[in-house]
Design a protein around this motif. Structure first.
Motif, short mmCIF file in Angstrom:
data_model
loop_
_atom_site.label_atom_id
_atom_site.label_comp_id
_atom_site.label_asym_id
_atom_site.label_seq_id
_atom_site.Cartn_x
_atom_site.Cartn_y
_atom_site.Cartn_z
N THR A 1 0.84 -1.20 0.00
CA THR A 1 0.00 0.00 0.00
C THR A 1 0.87 1.25 0.00
O THR A 1 2.04 1.20 0.40
CB THR A 1 -0.94 0.01 1.22
N VAL B 1 1.30 5.06 1.40
CA VAL B 1 0.87 5.95 2.49
C VAL B 1 1.27 7.38 2.12
O VAL B 1 2.45 7.66 1.87
CB VAL B 1 1.51 5.56 3.83
N MET C 1 4.36 -0.96 3.33
CA MET C 1 3.86 0.39 3.09
C MET C 1 4.94 1.26 2.45
O MET C 1 6.06 1.37 2.98
CB MET C 1 3.40 1.02 4.40
#
Length: 216
Positions: free
Chosen positions: A13, A15, A198
């Motif tokens: 992901t 951020v 992340m």
């Protein structure tokens, strides 16, 4: 939200600096967030800086390394609930941002400690040595608890904190590839359930891993 029965071994992901906006609908978060911004602004006597620039410049001090985006927080919550966890334990919590999220948005009881608690942190924090803090917990707190180890400095400390915990779930936050003693112990006694990889605003990957103790 991801179905915990279908989540892959690793989730990647991105951020962004504005991750916090997903939390602003909660009044308690908004209040603490504004308080934290004002404290940082006064600390550095930087009253002319815009809010966006303040967040970018002091992101880690306002929040933490490896912040937990809202969707990831709820995915972790699902795993913890499935394993009957009711307490979040953080022996080296810094400004207690992580435990604040688990308390405010997930309803877990939280136990936050740091040997140098930050002024105006996100949650109330005890001031003990991390090992003593864990040793002072009762068995129920251990067995009903998930241990957060977030960017623990020093190979010995990370290893000793892990050894002092007798519960079943560890939330390992940070990049510990070079900490072989901690990593070897974690992988020997616990099974990796899920890793969130992340990509942070400063162009580096940081990990949040959920580990469940192996059954002998």
């Amino acid at each position: 939200m991801t179905d915990i029965y279908n989540i892959p071994y690793e989730i990647n992901t991105i951020v962004d600096y504005d991750f916090y906006k997903d939390y602003l609908g909660h009044n308690h978060f908004k209040e603490k967030f504004k308080q934290r911004l004002e404290y940082i602004k006064n600390k550095y006597e930087n009253n002319k800086i815009t809010e966006d620039d303040l967040i970018k410049k002091y992101f880690v001090e306002i929040f933490s390394w490896s912040v937990i985006p809202r969707e990831i927080l709820f995915n972790i919550q699902n795993i913890l609930k499935e394993n009957n966890i009711s307490v979040i334990i953080d022996p080296c919590c810094g400004n207690a941002f992580h435990t604040f999220l688990f308390d405010t948005f997930c309803g877990f009881n939280t136990l936050s400690n740091d040997n140098q608690p930050e002024y105006l942190g996100w949650s109330s924090t005890t001031n003990l040595d991390g090992i003593k803090f864990l040793d002072d917990l009762n068995e129920d707190e251990h067995y009903n608890g998930a241990l957060i180890l977030s960017w623990i400095e020093g190979e010995e400390l990370a290893f000793n904190l892990l050894e002092a915990f007798i519960g079943n779930i560890v939330i390992s936050i940070g990049n510990y590839q070079n900490n072989t003693r901690y990593s070897d112990d974690l992988n020997y006694f616990y099974e990796l359930k899920l890793r969130f990889k992340m990509y942070m605003p400063w162009k580096h990957y940081e990990n949040i891993e959920i580990h469940i103790r192996k059954i002998n």
